[in-house]
Write a protein that holds these residues in place. Structure first.
Motif, mmCIF file in Angstrom:
data_model
loop_
_atom_site.group_PDB
_atom_site.id
_atom_site.type_symbol
_atom_site.label_atom_id
_atom_site.label_comp_id
_atom_site.label_asym_id
_atom_site.label_seq_id
_atom_site.Cartn_x
_atom_site.Cartn_y
_atom_site.Cartn_z
ATOM 1 N N THR A 25 0.922 -1.127 -0.018
ATOM 2 C CA THR A 25 0.145 0.031 -0.031
ATOM 3 C C THR A 25 0.717 1.273 -0.059
ATOM 4 N N VAL A 26 2.285 1.155 -0.088
ATOM 5 C CA VAL A 26 3.091 2.208 0.122
ATOM 6 C C VAL A 26 2.863 3.236 -0.953
ATOM 7 N N LEU A 27 2.332 3.007 -2.441
ATOM 8 C CA LEU A 27 2.278 3.722 -3.256
ATOM 9 C C LEU A 27 1.027 4.706 -3.115
ATOM 10 N N GLN A 28 -0.201 3.933 -2.577
ATOM 11 C CA GLN A 28 -1.288 4.670 -2.324
ATOM 12 C C GLN A 28 -1.175 5.762 -1.129
ATOM 13 N N ARG A 29 -0.334 5.385 -0.332
ATOM 14 C CA ARG A 29 -0.410 6.396 0.601
ATOM 15 C C ARG A 29 0.617 7.634 0.183
ATOM 16 N N MET A 30 1.506 7.364 -0.728
ATOM 17 C CA MET A 30 2.281 8.546 -1.378
ATOM 18 C C MET A 30 1.308 9.217 -2.241
ATOM 19 N N GLY A 31 0.055 8.821 -2.885
ATOM 20 C CA GLY A 31 -0.512 9.458 -3.847
ATOM 21 C C GLY A 31 -0.125 9.291 -5.134
ATOM 22 N N LEU A 32 0.609 8.134 -5.220
ATOM 23 C CA LEU A 32 0.997 7.643 -6.792
ATOM 24 C C LEU A 32 0.240 6.409 -7.181
ATOM 25 N N LYS A 33 0.033 6.386 -8.554
ATOM 26 C CA LYS A 33 -0.845 5.671 -9.446
ATOM 27 C C LYS A 33 0.037 4.854 -9.921
ATOM 28 N N PRO A 47 -0.392 12.265 -10.081
ATOM 29 C CA PRO A 47 -1.165 13.550 -10.766
ATOM 30 C C PRO A 47 -0.976 15.068 -10.062
ATOM 31 N N PRO A 48 -1.111 15.960 -11.011
ATOM 32 C CA PRO A 48 -0.931 17.196 -10.533
ATOM 33 C C PRO A 48 -1.462 17.790 -9.167
ATOM 34 N N GLY A 49 -0.733 18.661 -8.303
ATOM 35 C CA GLY A 49 -1.293 18.942 -7.206
ATOM 36 C C GLY A 49 -0.255 19.720 -6.474
ATOM 37 N N GLU A 50 -0.711 20.025 -5.327
ATOM 38 C CA GLU A 50 0.181 20.769 -4.386
ATOM 39 C C GLU A 50 1.372 19.896 -3.938
ATOM 40 N N ALA A 51 1.065 18.458 -3.775
ATOM 41 C CA ALA A 51 1.915 17.654 -3.129
ATOM 42 C C ALA A 51 2.875 16.887 -4.181
ATOM 43 N N ASN A 52 2.618 17.180 -5.490
ATOM 44 C CA ASN A 52 3.236 16.281 -6.575
ATOM 45 C C ASN A 52 4.836 16.638 -6.305
ATOM 46 N N ALA A 53 5.363 15.779 -6.639
ATOM 47 C CA ALA A 53 6.945 15.724 -6.290
ATOM 48 C C ALA A 53 7.557 16.858 -7.090
ATOM 49 N N LEU A 54 7.048 17.061 -8.408
ATOM 50 C CA LEU A 54 7.466 18.240 -9.132
ATOM 51 C C LEU A 54 7.347 19.489 -8.901
ATOM 52 N N GLY A 55 6.073 19.777 -7.715
ATOM 53 C CA GLY A 55 5.728 20.777 -7.331
ATOM 54 C C GLY A 55 4.517 21.405 -8.465
ATOM 55 N N ARG A 56 4.791 23.000 -8.595
ATOM 56 C CA ARG A 56 3.759 23.358 -9.503
ATOM 57 C C ARG A 56 4.301 23.635 -10.963
ATOM 58 N N ILE A 57 5.471 23.527 -11.179
ATOM 59 C CA ILE A 57 5.911 23.936 -12.524
ATOM 60 C C ILE A 57 7.089 22.916 -12.873
ATOM 61 N N ARG A 58 7.340 22.593 -13.920
ATOM 62 C CA ARG A 58 8.202 21.719 -14.753
ATOM 63 C C ARG A 58 8.893 22.670 -16.141
ATOM 64 N N PHE A 59 10.174 22.681 -15.967
ATOM 65 C CA PHE A 59 10.838 23.370 -17.354
ATOM 66 C C PHE A 59 11.351 22.211 -18.093
ATOM 67 N N ASN A 60 10.925 22.106 -19.320
ATOM 68 C CA ASN A 60 11.227 21.203 -20.245
ATOM 69 C C ASN A 60 12.076 21.689 -21.260
ATOM 70 N N PHE A 61 13.285 20.621 -21.235
ATOM 71 C CA PHE A 61 14.394 20.775 -22.290
ATOM 72 C C PHE A 61 14.902 19.310 -22.804
ATOM 73 N N PRO A 62 14.030 18.747 -23.610
ATOM 74 C CA PRO A 62 14.243 17.291 -23.652
ATOM 75 C C PRO A 62 15.511 16.762 -24.145
ATOM 76 N N ASN A 63 15.813 15.812 -23.327
ATOM 77 C CA ASN A 63 17.380 15.265 -23.569
ATOM 78 C C ASN A 63 17.221 13.674 -23.449
ATOM 79 N N LYS A 64 18.165 13.032 -23.681
ATOM 80 C CA LYS A 64 18.170 11.544 -23.476
ATOM 81 C C LYS A 64 18.602 11.208 -22.046
ATOM 82 N N PHE A 65 18.866 12.274 -21.231
ATOM 83 C CA PHE A 65 19.269 11.676 -19.795
ATOM 84 C C PHE A 65 17.659 11.641 -19.178
ATOM 85 N N LEU A 66 16.465 12.390 -19.702
ATOM 86 C CA LEU A 66 15.457 12.377 -19.013
ATOM 87 C C LEU A 66 15.309 13.262 -17.775
#
Length: 741
Positions: free
Chosen positions: A524-532, A546-565
């Motif tokens: 159940t660890v993923l459910q408790r962390m809010g992960l799907k 999913p998006p939200g205040e508790a998301n690990a990425l916060g509110r904004i992601r800055f995207n520069f596509p690269n092979k290292f992800l």
């Protein structure tokens, strides 16, 4: 009356005879002249053949008049065929010789036609006048000489014309030797195919004349190149890699040709190292990817040999960046001079300079160590002066400040030890490898259409800066990857868009190395962390948040596509930004003030939209919003453990990933051009192996997700297939190393 008419008729016949003769001769002469000028070679032949003067030709009589159709009317088809034959038989421009068909002789008295017309008539298939011309022999028109005063004359065959050489006579022996070497032995000097091709083209175009010497003496260009090669240490390069041949000892054409090519080879090596680095970045680690920018040997030859200042032209291949030039200046200070042996300062009494005041005069002490001190600190003026004056004291004070000592300007035992300490050598090594890493970066860091705007992130300093028009626009603190397999990669890419309210697609490395093992302990660890968790039909697993205040990425992601992800993003955990060392992530970069960062970038790429941090925050919610940039902004991830701050002070940072140690070891213990070879590393994998989940794990789609052909992680993250890394130019793969993220 009849007699008058008879006389009148005779007179008319004479006039008609003269007129017909004039017309025939004029037409034949004109046609012959036109045909004789069909080529430049035939014009030359015509000029060389003596022509009879009109006075030597006896006037025609009535018996001589006969219609000459071959001289006045040409068959078009035969004329074309004749001209084709003449064109095919035309001699080469550099060799003039007479053809049998072009040989003309003095005409017989009874031949009124020009000799050129007779020659053409003899070559054609048209019937000639047997009574007036000799039979044609071997396509040569001949006639019986009229008088000894005008004997038959044929132009002698001209000697072959040799192309004029542009090489001065004094340099011709060297040019001959260069021609021999360039034709068959260039691999002795140049092991790169493009360099050999450039040499052959360059020297061939100048008739193999030497460029570095004239009459055995060095040219201004040669002196400039030699000066730059000898001063290679000032740019963090090794002068031993660019040996300068001894032109003074080269007294023979063989020796001069050898020295010529050796200096050219040294110039090529310097330009290549100055621009791209002594070692390829793949030699250091698998998580480095910068665009290649190799030099063109043809361009190097053209630029350096035609420049007013060859030394400056060769120096221009070094990085133009302000931070690089500041490091170069600090390197000179650390060494005490730009080049030469290490200088040791002997122990002795403390030296202090006391400036003049109202109550006392200036106090300047003398010491025999001062000349060595001046050399150590790079004071070229009054190099042999033994006085510890104001200039020396100020240089000591600056040294103390850079060495994190109390800046007193007094040369005491502690300062002498610092000047001679191995730590000083260590700092020099660190500055040198940082200068080397600047060579890997693009020459143009920014986007010209955006005022040369770019983002630069320094991993060891844990800072990010936005630059535009050469000035810092904004800066913030960042958290970078942990040392080891989660180290933040070094790269240059372009930021194409910002995502507000991003979904966190958990990287495969975290899914399989951390989350799936955790599920074995606690379903159940993923459910408790809010992960799907989703399991696809092929058994692979995808985990997201999913998006939200508790998301690990916060509110904004800055995207520069690269092979290292990797990417930059907000974070709900702000406490780590207060620490001095902030290497805690899985490779991505967390930004302290993402709303401000977003507004700064948006105002650069969309200046008319007037974004503010408040406007960005107003978009926060539960749905992803992509804000695309009309013009992408370059992002440069760097590793600067030595840099000059805004106050002009040399700063050092901890080598958290061990990049300095690796590079110093390579430069000191590896020699030769193998350092420039590309080292192949395994590429990041986006595959998701089939997994058996333990009972009790909540599966969002219960096996109804994507099949084996579904979106991979890169596509989920950036929405497009990964761009393959650029093929290295002019580099050859070496050994295989394994890199795992």
């Amino acid at each position: 009356m009849r007699d008058c008419l008879n006389h009148r008729a005779g007179f008319d016949r004479v006039l008609m005879t003269v007129a017909a003769t004039f017309l025939a001769v004029s037409a034949s002469s004109a046609l012959a002249q036109d045909q004789a000028r069909s080529s430049a070679a035939e014009l030359a032949i015509e000029a060389a053949i003596p022509r009879p003067e009109p006075a030597n030709v006896p006037p025609p009589t009535a018996a001589d008049i006969k219609l000459d159709t071959t001289a006045t009317v040409q068959d078009p088809t035969k004329e074309i065929a004749k001209e084709s034959v003449k064109a095919d038989a035309a001699p080469a421009p550099d060799k003039v010789e007479t053809k049998p068909s072009d040989v003309a002789t003095t005409p017989a008295p009874e031949a009124p036609k020009s000799e050129a017309a007779k020659s053409e008539a003899a070559k054609s298939e048209a019937a000639t006048e047997p009574a007036k011309t000799e039979p044609a022999k071997a396509d040569t028109a001949t006639a019986t000489p009229a008088a000894p005063a005008a004997p038959a004359a044929a132009a002698p065959a001209a000697e072959p014309v040799k192309a004029a050489s542009n090489v001065p006579a004094a340099d011709q022996p060297v040019a001959d030797k260069l021609k021999d070497i360039v034709g068959a032995k260039t691999s002795r000097y140049f092991d790169r195919k493009n360099e050999r091709a450039a040499i052959e083209k360059f020297y061939g175009a100048r008739d193999f004349a030497p460029i570095w010497t004239q009459g055995g003496n060095l040219t201004a260009a040669a002196k400039g190149v030699i000066t730059r090669l000898k001063d290679a240490a000032s740019d963090g390069l090794n002068p031993a890699d660019y040996p300068v041949p001894d032109f003074a000892a080269a007294t023979t054409p063989d020796a001069l040709a050898d020295a010529e090519l050796k200096l050219t080879a040294g110039m090529f090596d310097y330009a290549r190292h100055a621009q791209s680095g002594r070692m390829h970045w793949s030699q250091v680690s698998g998580d480095i990817l910068y665009p290649e920018h190799p030099v063109d040997p043809n361009e190097v030859l053209a630029k350096v040999t035609t420049a007013a200042d060859a030394s400056a032209a060769l120096d221009s291949y070094n990085p133009p960046h302000k931070l690089y030039k500041e490091l170069k200046a600090k390197l000179a200070e650390l060494r005490g001079q730009g080049n030469g042996p290490v200088i040791e300062i002997a122990d002795g009494p403390a030296l202090k300079y006391t400036p003049a005041s109202k109550k006392r005069a200036e106090i300047v002490v003398e010491d025999p160590r001062v000349p060595q001190l001046r050399a150590k600190l790079g004071l070229a003026e009054n190099a042999s002066d033994t006085r510890y004056d104001a200039a020396v004291a100020e240089a000591v004070r600056k040294f103390q400040s850079g060495a994190e000592m109390k800046a007193t300007g007094i040369l005491d035992d502690r300062t002498v030890k610092a000047l001679n300490t191995p730590k000083r050598d260590k700092q020099i090594d660190v500055v040198v490898v940082n200068m080397e890493r600047w060579r890997w970066l693009p020459r143009d860091l920014g986007a010209p259409s955006l005022g040369d705007a770019y983002v630069i992130l320094n991993i060891p300093d844990f800072t990010l800066k936005v630059m535009q028009r050469g000035q810092q626009v904004w800066t913030t603190r960042v958290v970078t990857g942990k040392p080891g397999q989660h180290a933040t990669p070094l790269l240059t890419e372009t930021m194409k868009y910002i995502t507000v309210n991003p979904t966190w697609n958990v990287p495969p490395s975290i899914v399989y190395n951390e989350y799936l093992p955790a599920l074995q302990q606690d379903p159940t660890v993923l459910q408790r962390m809010g992960l799907k968790l989703e399991q696809n039909r092929d058994g692979s697993v995808h985990i997201s948040q999913p998006p939200g205040e508790a998301n690990a990425l916060g509110r904004i992601r800055f995207n520069f596509p690269n092979k290292f992800l990797v990417y930059q993003h907000d974070t709900p955990d702000k406490n780590l930004f207060a620490r001095d060392e902030r290497a805690f992530s899985h490779g991505c970069m967390r930004v302290q003030n993402p709303d401000q960062y977003a507004s700064v970038l948006l105002n650069i790429t969309l200046p008319n939209e007037k974004y503010t941090p408040e406007r960005v925050r107003s978009m926060y919610g539960k749905s992803e919003i992509d804000l695309k940039f009309p013009t992408p902004i370059p992002v440069n991830i760097t590793y600067q453990t030595a840099f000059v701050d805004d106050a002009g002070k040399l700063q050092f940072r901890k080598d958290i990933y061990g990049r300095d140690a690796t590079m110093i070891n390579i430069l000191k213990n590896s020699r030769g051009k193998d350092l420039e070879s590309v080292v192949a590393h395994s590429q990041p994998s986006y595959s998701r192996p089939a997994t058996t989940l333990p009972s009790g794990v909540a599966v969002a789609n219960n096996g109804g997700g994507f099949g084996s052909s579904g979106l991979n992680f890169f596509e989920r993250l950036f929405g497009a297939a990964p761009t393959p890394p650029p093929a290295p130019v002019g580099r050859r793969p070496q050994q295989q190393r394994v890199f795992t993220r």
